[in-house]
Design an enzyme around this catalytic site. Sequence first.
Site, mmCIF file in Angstrom:
data_model
loop_
_atom_site.group_PDB
_atom_site.id
_atom_site.type_symbol
_atom_site.label_atom_id
_atom_site.label_comp_id
_atom_site.label_asym_id
_atom_site.label_seq_id
_atom_site.Cartn_x
_atom_site.Cartn_y
_atom_site.Cartn_z
ATOM 1 N N ARG A 214 0.873 -1.340 0.061
ATOM 2 C CA ARG A 214 0.014 -0.119 -0.044
ATOM 3 C C ARG A 214 0.922 1.250 0.074
ATOM 4 O O ARG A 214 1.913 1.249 0.765
ATOM 5 C CB ARG A 214 -0.889 0.007 1.192
ATOM 6 N N ARG A 223 -5.626 0.949 -4.787
ATOM 7 C CA ARG A 223 -4.811 0.744 -3.635
ATOM 8 C C ARG A 223 -4.749 -1.026 -3.850
ATOM 9 O O ARG A 223 -5.787 -1.511 -4.023
ATOM 10 C CB ARG A 223 -5.163 1.181 -2.502
ATOM 11 N N ASP A 226 -6.736 -1.642 1.491
ATOM 12 C CA ASP A 226 -7.026 -0.601 2.316
ATOM 13 C C ASP A 226 -7.787 -1.022 3.695
ATOM 14 O O ASP A 226 -8.770 -1.739 3.401
ATOM 15 C CB ASP A 226 -8.015 0.610 1.717
ATOM 16 N N ASP A 228 -9.446 0.299 7.129
ATOM 17 C CA ASP A 228 -10.062 1.447 7.890
ATOM 18 C C ASP A 228 -10.719 0.851 9.373
ATOM 19 O O ASP A 228 -11.388 0.021 9.243
ATOM 20 C CB ASP A 228 -11.147 2.133 7.176
#
Length: 306
Positions: A214, A223, A226, A228
């Site tokens: 990444r 990407r 990812d 989160d």
Amino acid sequence: MSTPVGRTPGAGPVIRLGGVEARGHHGVLEHERQEGQHFVADLEAELVPGAGAGDDIGATLHYGQAAEALHAVLAGEPVDLLETLVERLLDAVEALPGAEACRRLTVTVHKPQAPITVPFADVTVSATRERTRPAVVALGANLGDAAATLAAAVARLGDLPGTRLTGLSPLVETDPVGGVEQPVYLNAVALLETVLPAERLLAALHAIEAEHGRTRELRWGARTLDLDLVQQGDPRTGTELRCTGTLELPHPRAAERAFVLVPWSQVDPAAMLGGESVATLATRAADAAGVRPGPPWPALRWGGAR
């Protein structure tokens, strides 16, 4: 359908503090309250793996302070039951500055002079508290073999110290947002139980992203992976963490993102975010039309040696 998963979290260092003594006035009988007697407390604290890595007393439980906290409760306000006393002892340890480094706390209280009419050696009551919080992690990828990358990331989440996977959404295919032309995404949401503080959990997510190449040159860009941190704690139980600054929780844009809300509502239909139902937010999200069922998960690794 959600996929229930589980594994045994990795073990960390264990602090054992035995034989903290004090004269207390606990008991249901009048003479116990008036005359007092001898009480003893033992503590076992299992720490988060790596708690001693930095050689910093502030990153672990200070056993001297723990001893003082136990002594103060034993010698303090009387209670009728040992069951109540042991809970107050746990409360006192949990209130200490380094308690966030503890994954599991066990306290045993001894009453060797209990008013029993037959010969006996001791009376003990023990209680254990697990110090974990739920966490919601959103996953996405749109470069390379996205499904395989996400499966590898899920396995790594389960390998994090003091962490276990408790649920995983199906994969969904989503249109990119942000205006940058790029391939469609695969997204999912994983549910965790973890002892890691939010900052350490986020740092671990960034490390997993880096393992998969990444980079962050272009906002909203394509990407390889990812991850989160969307929420830690649960508003339904009053344990939700709210943070601002470099780490904002709950995630400030999660309530607008169908690629998070749709899979989250699939794995946890009763989930709440910002006082609203995640399922309701998912139906209202502006990009909800851009979320479609994705492919089946490839082979997933849940367990195995750590």
